[in-house]
Design a protein around this motif. Structure first.
Motif, PDB file in Angstrom:
ATOM      1  N   GLY A  59       7.760  -0.769 -12.083  1.00 48.79           N
ATOM      2  CA  GLY A  59       7.944  -0.834 -10.637  1.00 48.79           C
ATOM      3  C   GLY A  59       8.130  -2.243 -10.133  1.00 48.79           C
ATOM      4  O   GLY A  59       8.946  -2.492  -9.232  1.00 48.79           O
ATOM      5  N   TRP A  60       7.395  -3.191 -10.701  1.00 49.17           N
ATOM      6  CA  TRP A  60       7.512  -4.569 -10.229  1.00 49.17           C
ATOM      7  C   TRP A  60       8.908  -5.126 -10.502  1.00 49.17           C
ATOM      8  O   TRP A  60       9.413  -5.958  -9.744  1.00 49.17           O
ATOM      9  N   LEU A  61       9.553  -4.653 -11.588  1.00 54.42           N
ATOM     10  CA  LEU A  61      10.888  -5.138 -11.912  1.00 54.42           C
ATOM     11  C   LEU A  61      11.919  -4.589 -10.918  1.00 54.42           C
ATOM     12  O   LEU A  61      12.826  -5.305 -10.477  1.00 54.42           O
ATOM     13  N   THR A  62      11.758  -3.322 -10.565  1.00 52.12           N
ATOM     14  CA  THR A  62      12.628  -2.748  -9.534  1.00 52.12           C
ATOM     15  C   THR A  62      12.458  -3.477  -8.208  1.00 52.12           C
ATOM     16  O   THR A  62      13.434  -3.792  -7.522  1.00 52.12           O
ATOM     17  N   ASP A  63      11.197  -3.762  -7.852  1.00 53.53           N
ATOM     18  CA  ASP A  63      10.937  -4.493  -6.614  1.00 53.53           C
ATOM     19  C   ASP A  63      11.543  -5.895  -6.664  1.00 53.53           C
ATOM     20  O   ASP A  63      12.091  -6.377  -5.664  1.00 53.53           O
ATOM     21  N   LEU A  64      11.437  -6.557  -7.808  1.00 50.44           N
ATOM     22  CA  LEU A  64      11.990  -7.900  -7.948  1.00 50.44           C
ATOM     23  C   LEU A  64      13.508  -7.881  -7.799  1.00 50.44           C
ATOM     24  O   LEU A  64      14.090  -8.770  -7.159  1.00 50.44           O
ATOM     25  N   ALA A  65      14.148  -6.888  -8.374  1.00 49.18           N
ATOM     26  CA  ALA A  65      15.599  -6.773  -8.233  1.00 49.18           C
ATOM     27  C   ALA A  65      15.982  -6.611  -6.770  1.00 49.18           C
ATOM     28  O   ALA A  65      16.957  -7.221  -6.291  1.00 49.18           O
ATOM     29  N   THR A  66      15.202  -5.825  -6.042  1.00 44.52           N
ATOM     30  CA  THR A  66      15.473  -5.640  -4.614  1.00 44.52           C
ATOM     31  C   THR A  66      15.263  -6.934  -3.846  1.00 44.52           C
ATOM     32  O   THR A  66      16.094  -7.325  -3.006  1.00 44.52           O
ATOM     33  N   ARG A  67      14.159  -7.641  -4.119  1.00 45.90           N
ATOM     34  CA  ARG A  67      13.898  -8.913  -3.434  1.00 45.90           C
ATOM     35  C   ARG A  67      14.964  -9.950  -3.762  1.00 45.90           C
ATOM     36  O   ARG A  67      15.302 -10.791  -2.936  1.00 45.90           O
ATOM     37  N   SER A  68      15.476  -9.897  -4.983  1.00 46.97           N
ATOM     38  CA  SER A  68      16.502 -10.863  -5.383  1.00 46.97           C
ATOM     39  C   SER A  68      17.709 -10.785  -4.469  1.00 46.97           C
ATOM     40  O   SER A  68      18.351 -11.803  -4.167  1.00 46.97           O
ATOM     41  N   GLN A  69      18.024  -9.589  -4.027  1.00 45.45           N
ATOM     42  CA  GLN A  69      19.161  -9.420  -3.138  1.00 45.45           C
ATOM     43  C   GLN A  69      18.792  -9.614  -1.669  1.00 45.45           C
ATOM     44  O   GLN A  69      19.493 -10.307  -0.933  1.00 45.45           O
ATOM     45  N   LEU A  70      17.668  -9.045  -1.254  1.00 46.50           N
ATOM     46  CA  LEU A  70      17.309  -9.091   0.162  1.00 46.50           C
ATOM     47  C   LEU A  70      16.812 -10.463   0.602  1.00 46.50           C
ATOM     48  O   LEU A  70      17.141 -10.932   1.694  1.00 46.50           O
ATOM     49  N   HIS A  71      16.008 -11.117  -0.243  1.00 47.39           N
ATOM     50  CA  HIS A  71      15.373 -12.381   0.158  1.00 47.39           C
ATOM     51  C   HIS A  71      16.030 -13.613  -0.458  1.00 47.39           C
ATOM     52  O   HIS A  71      16.033 -14.684   0.141  1.00 47.39           O
ATOM     53  N   TYR A  72      16.565 -13.478  -1.679  1.00 43.27           N
ATOM     54  CA  TYR A  72      17.107 -14.637  -2.368  1.00 43.27           C
ATOM     55  C   TYR A  72      18.624 -14.677  -2.376  1.00 43.27           C
ATOM     56  O   TYR A  72      19.216 -15.656  -2.830  1.00 43.27           O
ATOM     57  N   GLY A  73      19.266 -13.616  -1.897  1.00 45.85           N
ATOM     58  CA  GLY A  73      20.708 -13.654  -1.711  1.00 45.85           C
ATOM     59  C   GLY A  73      21.548 -13.407  -2.935  1.00 45.85           C
ATOM     60  O   GLY A  73      22.732 -13.775  -2.957  1.00 45.85           O
ATOM     61  N   ALA A  74      20.996 -12.785  -3.976  1.00 43.06           N
ATOM     62  CA  ALA A  74      21.800 -12.489  -5.155  1.00 43.06           C
ATOM     63  C   ALA A  74      22.815 -11.397  -4.830  1.00 43.06           C
ATOM     64  O   ALA A  74      22.434 -10.331  -4.354  1.00 43.06           O
ATOM     65  N   PRO A  75      24.121 -11.620  -5.067  1.00 43.15           N
ATOM     66  CA  PRO A  75      25.121 -10.597  -4.743  1.00 43.15           C
ATOM     67  C   PRO A  75      24.952  -9.336  -5.580  1.00 43.15           C
ATOM     68  O   PRO A  75      25.003  -8.223  -5.081  1.00 43.15           O
TER      69      PRO A  75
END
Length: 282
Positions: A53-69
């Motif tokens: 679950g933490w990896l899924t959350d990190l992937a989401t944060r990568s896009q929403l907060h860190y701007g990963a396309p």
């Protein structure tokens, strides 16, 4: 180097330090590319091939907060170093955090970091320091007159072009060469002059290939580890080759690599020897 649409792999383990590596990769997208592959290694396979679950959350944060396309995740099973090296073989760049537990146990300044950074088939960036510690838009490169030092400087110039930084090429001429003793010693001024000439020759061919990069030279009388750590204080990135001779004689499979990874207060890129690929190939 992953410039122009190609991505990079980021080793993650659920720690704040590995999330910092993700944040760094996103903040340096000009260098790391427009796609992230988040790689997690676990000793045992996940039930039914699920993703933590933490990896899924990190992937989401990568896009929403860190701007990963674009973000992909990959969960591997087995020995951490071996599996990360496999992932590095499929990526143009690998990014690791500076400390961790779980899969990245020993702080990426211990067995995992050294095992990966000093054996990775692609350049590996160990993210050290914090974003607010960057005070100079500079990429520092360790130069020693070897082919691997040249490759590190080439990577540094390409990184500087992508990040719009200048480059400082550092040649170490340690004071240890000047220790008084009963035997004749070379003239200190001549040793320094020789080191400066060697550095000038080493960087001479890079300016024409990278006309938009301001390339400066620094000859230091300190040992290589101290010279590089001091020159890179507050810098955007420190780049070192994996092997070398002369000033960086231990060449990053020995004490210099370990010392730089421990002491540098900025991200450190370790560039492997030439494997037949061009510097810009993936």
């Amino acid at each position: 180097m992953p410039v122009g649409g190609r991505g990079c792999a980021v080793a993650v383990d659920g720690t704040p330090e590995s999330e910092r590596a993700v944040e760094w990769a996103c903040a340096n997208a000009e260098l790391c590319g427009d796609e992230l592959l988040l790689v997690h290694v676990d000793a045992e396979p996940m039930p039914n091939g699920t993703c933590p679950g933490w990896l899924t959350d990190l992937a989401t944060r990568s896009q929403l907060h860190y701007g990963a396309p674009r973000v992909r995740v990959e969960v591997l099973t087995g020995r951490t170093v071996a599996r990360l090296l496999e992932a590095a073989g499929r990526a143009p760049l690998l990014v690791l955090g500076s400390r961790g537990h779980r899969a990245l146990h020993d702080a990426v300044l211990g067995s995992v970091a050294l095992g990966v950074a000093t054996r990775s088939p692609c350049p590996a960036v160990v993210v050290r320091g914090a974003a607010d510690e960057v005070r100079r838009e500079t990429v520092v490169a360790g130069v020693d007159g070897s082919a691997d030092g040249d490759r590190a400087l080439e990577f540094a110039c390409e990184a500087a072009e992508a990040l719009r930084c200048d480059v400082v090429a550092v040649q170490a001429a340690p004071d240890s060469a000047f220790i008084p003793g009963p035997f004749d010693h070379p003239d200190r001024a001549e040793l320094v002059a020789r080191a400066e000439r060697a550095l000038a020759e080493a960087v001479a061919g890079f300016a024409p290939r990278h006309p938009d990069v301001v390339l400066r030279r620094l000859t230091s009388s300190m040992d290589p580890i101290s010279a590089l750590a001091e020159a890179a204080a507050g810098a955007r990135l420190l780049v070192v080759g994996r092997r070398g001779s002369g000033g960086l004689s231990e060449a990053l499979l020995g004490s210099v690599s370990r010392g730089v990874l421990h002491r540098a207060r900025c991200p450190v890129a370790v560039v492997p020897p030439d494997d037949g690929r061009s510097p810009g190939s993936g």
